[in-house]
Motif scaffolding. Structure first.
Motif, PDB file in Angstrom:
ATOM      1  N   ALA A 193       0.837  -1.204   0.000  1.00 26.95           N
ATOM      2  CA  ALA A 193       0.000   0.000   0.000  1.00 26.95           C
ATOM      3  C   ALA A 193       0.871   1.253   0.000  1.00 26.95           C
ATOM      4  O   ALA A 193       0.533   2.263  -0.644  1.00 26.95           O
ATOM      5  N   SER A 194       2.011   1.202   0.706  1.00 29.68           N
ATOM      6  CA  SER A 194       2.925   2.350   0.729  1.00 29.68           C
ATOM      7  C   SER A 194       3.499   2.615  -0.648  1.00 29.68           C
ATOM      8  O   SER A 194       3.611   3.768  -1.080  1.00 29.68           O
ATOM      9  N   ARG A 195       3.859   1.552  -1.369  1.00 28.38           N
ATOM     10  CA  ARG A 195       4.373   1.719  -2.735  1.00 28.38           C
ATOM     11  C   ARG A 195       3.324   2.340  -3.634  1.00 28.38           C
ATOM     12  O   ARG A 195       3.625   3.167  -4.495  1.00 28.38           O
ATOM     13  N   LEU A 196       2.066   1.939  -3.460  1.00 24.88           N
ATOM     14  CA  LEU A 196       0.987   2.502  -4.271  1.00 24.88           C
ATOM     15  C   LEU A 196       0.785   3.987  -3.985  1.00 24.88           C
ATOM     16  O   LEU A 196       0.267   4.720  -4.828  1.00 24.88           O
ATOM     17  N   MET A 197       1.197   4.420  -2.797  1.00 28.54           N
ATOM     18  CA  MET A 197       1.096   5.839  -2.436  1.00 28.54           C
ATOM     19  C   MET A 197       2.381   6.600  -2.778  1.00 28.54           C
ATOM     20  O   MET A 197       2.616   7.698  -2.283  1.00 28.54           O
ATOM     21  N   ALA A 198       3.215   5.990  -3.657  1.00 25.70           N
ATOM     22  CA  ALA A 198       4.455   6.606  -4.160  1.00 25.70           C
ATOM     23  C   ALA A 198       5.506   6.813  -3.070  1.00 25.70           C
ATOM     24  O   ALA A 198       6.328   7.737  -3.142  1.00 25.70           O
TER      25      ALA A 198
END
Length: 310
Positions: A193-198
């Motif tokens: 989820a953190s990666r999806l939030m850049a």
């Protein structure tokens, strides 16, 4: 006053002055445990990894100051700054070489890697620095003794708790009130989820190791001021005790690590003060306390139940 002294002596078996003398030593030791335990709990909070090399990183920081002052004649404050820089670089290098390639492997693989790094640093230090204990350089300022109503306290005993509280407040402000701190909290919850939030997860993990190593360095430098004899294996027992402190307070919780550190340090000193015959079992107190906490409250005093990352 005499009646109070007599009452206190009958209850505790020691004078008021002796009690506060031991208490001040316990607070100082607990502050050291707390500062080093924060590094353990930060790494675990994000990676769910027990960095068993943390105690050896702490040891390297002490040797860095020793060689900077004793061999290269660098002023003590400059040697301290260089030691922190070297230790941060070492912590980040360990993360990149020993932990990052195994991040998607099983937890046991990373754990074995952490133990391997710990043994490697201990033996490397023995080869490079020699196995003979050395005297840590302590500036005169930290050796001054102050007397308060029969209680003798060195300046370093004042200095250590103040620095621990200072760095705790700085760290909590950083984590709770900055974007990078918010990113660290996000990564601790969910990588994907953190990666999806850049969010750059690799950078956040590297930063966590850097901060944890810096705190280990600061703790090591202050440890040398209080216990000025150093050796390549000096980080083993303090490292284990700081890990225990983090577990007692709730590993993954920064305030819990500090609470656990103070509990462990004060408890160690006072149990020896009240029961001098138990002096030889001082180290065992930490492990007994750990077992009791795990039996009663497995998540630690301030910890919360969380699921393991898979």
């Amino acid at each position: 006053m005499e009646m109070l002294q007599s009452f206190f002596l009958s209850i505790t078996g020691m004078s008021v002055e002796s009690f506060f003398q031991h208490l001040s030593n316990g607070i100082s030791l607990g502050s050291l445990y707390a500062l080093i335990a924060i590094g353990y709990t930060m790494v675990y909070g994000i990676l769910r990894l027990i960095n068993f090399a943390h105690g050896d990183i702490f040891m390297i920081s002490i040797y860095s100051v020793f060689y900077g002052v004793a061999v290269f004649a660098i002023p003590w404050p400059v040697a301290v700054v260089l030691s922190i820089v070297i230790t941060v670089f070492l912590g980040i290098s360990i993360e990149k070489t020993a932990y990052r390639p195994l991040r998607n492997s099983s937890k046991i693989s990373i754990l074995i890697s952490a133990i391997g790094v710990s043994f490697f640093l201990q033996n490397l230090a023995t080869v490079v620095f020699g196995g003979r204990p050395k005297a840590y350089p302590v500036p005169e300022f930290f050796s001054r003794i102050y007397n308060f109503s029969g209680i003798s306290i060195t300046s370093v005993t004042f200095f250590i708790p103040v620095m621990t509280i200072f760095f705790l407040l700085v760290l909590l402000n950083f984590i709770n009130h900055t974007k990078t701190g918010m990113a660290m909290r996000a990564v601790s919850r969910d990588y994907e989820a953190s990666r999806l939030m850049a969010i750059d997860v690799d950078f956040i993990i590297m930063l966590t190791f850097g901060i944890g190593s810096a705190l280990a360095a600061i703790g090591g430098i202050m440890w040398g001021l209080k216990y000025p004899q150093i050796s390549p294996f000096m980080g083993v027992i303090p490292g284990l005790k700081c890990f225990i402190a983090a577990v007692i307070g709730g590993i993954g919780n920064i305030k819990g690590a500090v609470l656990g550190g103070f509990m462990l340090g004060i408890g160690e000193i006072l149990i020896v003060a009240f029961l001098p015959s138990m002096t030889g079992y001082r180290d065992a107190f930490a492990f007994v306390l750990l077992i009791l906490i795990l039996l009663v409250k497995p998540q630690g005093l301030l910890g919360e139940n969380v699921s393991e990352k898979v």
